[in-house]
Write a protein that holds these residues in place. Sequence first.
Motif, PDB file in Angstrom:
ATOM      1  N   ASP A 141       0.842  -1.206   0.000  1.00 49.97           N
ATOM      2  CA  ASP A 141       0.000   0.000   0.000  1.00 49.97           C
ATOM      3  C   ASP A 141       0.875   1.253   0.000  1.00 49.97           C
ATOM      4  N   LEU A 142       1.921   1.218   0.830  1.00 51.63           N
ATOM      5  CA  LEU A 142       2.829   2.371   0.912  1.00 51.63           C
ATOM      6  C   LEU A 142       3.523   2.603  -0.433  1.00 51.63           C
ATOM      7  N   HIS A 154       2.406   1.743  -3.347  1.00 47.05           N
ATOM      8  CA  HIS A 154       1.393   2.220  -4.290  1.00 47.05           C
ATOM      9  C   HIS A 154       1.123   3.711  -4.095  1.00 47.05           C
ATOM     10  N   GLN A 155       1.119   4.143  -2.843  1.00 44.79           N
ATOM     11  CA  GLN A 155       0.865   5.564  -2.549  1.00 44.79           C
ATOM     12  C   GLN A 155       1.883   6.482  -3.221  1.00 44.79           C
ATOM     13  N   ASP A 170       3.426   5.829  -6.001  1.00 44.20           N
ATOM     14  CA  ASP A 170       3.494   5.457  -7.415  1.00 44.20           C
ATOM     15  C   ASP A 170       4.726   4.601  -7.729  1.00 44.20           C
ATOM     16  N   TYR A 193      -3.454  -3.486  -7.562  1.00 47.22           N
ATOM     17  CA  TYR A 193      -2.727  -2.219  -7.710  1.00 47.22           C
ATOM     18  C   TYR A 193      -2.564  -1.740  -9.150  1.00 47.22           C
TER      19      TYR A 193
END
Lengths: 473, 473
Positions: B414-415, B417-418, B420, B440
């Motif tokens: 998640d981190l 993905h945040q 990019d 994702y």
Amino acid sequence: MLNPADQAFATALAETLPDGVVGPVAPSYLEDPRGLFRGIGQVLARPGTTAEVSRIVRFCAERSVAIVPYGGGTGLVGGQVKPDAPEPLVLSLERMAAIREVDTGGNVMVAEAGAILAEVQAAADKADRLFPLSLASEGSCRIGGNLATNAGGVQVLRYGNARDLCLGIEAVLPDGSVYHGLRRLRKDNTGYDLRNLLVGSEGTLGVITAACLKLFPKPAETATAFVTLASPADALALLTRLGDTLDGLVSAFELIHAQGLRFVGETRPDVRLPFADIPGWSVLVEIGGGTGSNVTERLTLALEKAMLSGQVQDVLLAQNESQRQEFWTVRESTPEANKRIGAISSHDISVPIHVLPEFIAAGQDLVAGFGPLRLNCFGHLGDGNLHFNVFPPNGASRADYLHLREPVKDAVHDLVHQVDGSISAEHGIGRLKAGDLVKYSDPAKLAAMRSVKQALDPKGIMNPGAVLAVSAQ
Amino acid sequence: MLNPADQAFATALAETLPDGVVGPVAPSYLEDPRGLFRGIGQVLARPGTTAEVSRIVRFCAERSVAIVPYGGGTGLVGGQVKPDAPEPLVLSLERMAAIREVDTGGNVMVAEAGAILAEVQAAADKADRLFPLSLASEGSCRIGGNLATNAGGVQVLRYGNARDLCLGIEAVLPDGSVYHGLRRLRKDNTGYDLRNLLVGSEGTLGVITAACLKLFPKPAETATAFVTLASPADALALLTRLGDTLDGLVSAFELIHAQGLRFVGETRPDVRLPFADIPGWSVLVEIGGGTGSNVTERLTLALEKAMLSGQVQDVLLAQNESQRQEFWTVRESTPEANKRIGAISSHDISVPIHVLPEFIAAGQDLVAGFGPLRLNCFGHLGDGNLHFNVFPPNGASRADYLHLREPVKDAVHDLVHQVDGSISAEHGIGRLKAGDLVKYSDPAKLAAMRSVKQALDPKGIMNPGAVLAVSAQ
């Protein structure tokens, strides 16, 4: 079955978009630089945002209306003009020309598709960085078109082609969906390489709207030399020598034949030729390095050794920037000189580097077999990329020889195919070479390309007739 | 609907091939290095020619039998083992291991897919050339697998990943047709980029049987240094400094955290650590250049300036080859040390280079939030590629913490993905991350990938479950 982009369509499309996006198409959008094709179409769309591009493509997909994506219009194979019915919508990216970001530390720039290549170069330069893509049309071609055609140019040897310079893209796919792929990652193994599928697809699989581009440190030291040689074989030997000793610093290695210098002399009296007597063959070589890389000393030393070994006849080392520019002007005047002389047939080809000398010799014989034609064979030797252009005899009219275009082209491409070369090194397929692609392509690749096109563009609205169709010529 | 590769199938297939090609599958073919998956299957095919691969794939296509292409079996994401029914045919390229050609002048090598990476490197070295792809498993991984997974490694910063090192491929497509794409051209714009579509597709779009690879001149001078720094931010500043002054000569820039050195110390007493006191952060940097490139002087100068500016604390410059090897042994012992300690969850991620320091800090906080876990964060900083591996507390048993694998993995991804970044920088998706790819990935890209898979492999026989499916885990 496709429908025309007629006035009724234009009116309906305009209602979904801001004023000024949809309008009549100017004649210039229907021409190609070589005058080989004449596009048809009445309607021009000039979106200002990716969302507008998406809306336009979806609108066309719903109505089965063809789209011809349009960049700078400088393509040489007719990819930017659709000559056959039904009339397409011409989709110009010219209003999406922003440089969205320059990340100096990350050596990355985000540019919109409509940004002119020279402006992309300038934005990098302003940030003390280099964007190395460089070609004759850089003053008017646009980065979206450069990517759609995987443009090459003079610095591919060191920095790669447009594909190699692209980290990520934003694109609108044939159903109108937006691929948000502006990744700036040097490593990303998350699925199929959609970016490289769209790059080089010449607008037949989607519309690139923006790109994340690689930047490089500017070379602090540059050395440029014009050398004369007896043969392409010597040029090849010199290239190998420089490659082995200068660890990838060679950014240009441009082979020039006497005919090219004569053409420049005939058509551009303002251009000063570096040699009193025009040499049979010459090479413009440039290397660049960082502080302390001693490129001038190292190039000089390498060229001295090459002279001692007889690989090189004469060496002119640029003594200053103005002389460097003088050297480059000669090289860069060649395409314009060719245009003024008027080729019967031009060939943008590449062959395995080690067969270049034999190929050039065979090509010269082949052309001579058609009569007293003139051949200007020049190009990016380091990439195996030759521009192999055939001209009428001195004083003769081009028109009298145009009947030779097809036979000459076929003979040259057959020769290229025999040595496992490419019939389009950097210009792409467009419409001019769509027939030759069918003729020379690997059958399994061609079948896979057709499957992919059918899968991503089932209605066939994206630039129909380009790449995957028999040439309209 | 797929059918199993059972004994009846094996008998029928064997009849179409030379003796010894079809046989029972050994257990090792059904294992993955991390023990995350357990493959099923009874039948192994070991073809010796591309024609045999073609016959096998066509035979499977006609009978809707799944194929799992198998290289060296070193993949870390389960792409090489199919754990779920029906049983696939395991197709090993191990008997197609020839180096077909080394073209020193053209800087090109043609290798068959089964050639072990170390043997490819050795063949280049024998011709006084460098094949720069280099990774921990190079002694057993095979070039076909390296290309199918677009392998990265330690020299990507300078030379690129497997994709960048490949000029052309020969491959068998899912219908059994052979794509003859062993081009050795630096420029070739003849249609869609089928090569890059297959490279990185992890055996789901076809079987790569041979490749045309780029070679490079061997650096005549190499300089290697181990430097200690206060923070990843300083490491990033040093990387920018070296990039700006050393024009692309930096071939390795490996970030190492204290935890990694401690793990090596604990598990490999035979490995000599370069520092008496283990530094919080260190970097192993290497640059190479041609004759006269003065890499040692230039690296020394750059590191002195970095020390003066406070970017670097301590510098050890390798004084000879054996010390250079000593430095590299430390870095190369890290994956093995991690394995012996036993990670709860390992993450092969990349993020935009400029956010690396913030990302590492946030990641450390994130892991701390799960308890007294140990984090070994190391990797190829120059590529933005981190191996971000989480371990149980000192002395605790891994088994007691495996319940944290999923939540830790999800939080880390998640981190990523945040910011990019990529949830798979160099290992690929395989089966381990197929679920995360759905979670994702850009939706338009995912839809395009599914369309392409359906178009090229309509029966879904090529490595089903890898890349495009929910993980079997």
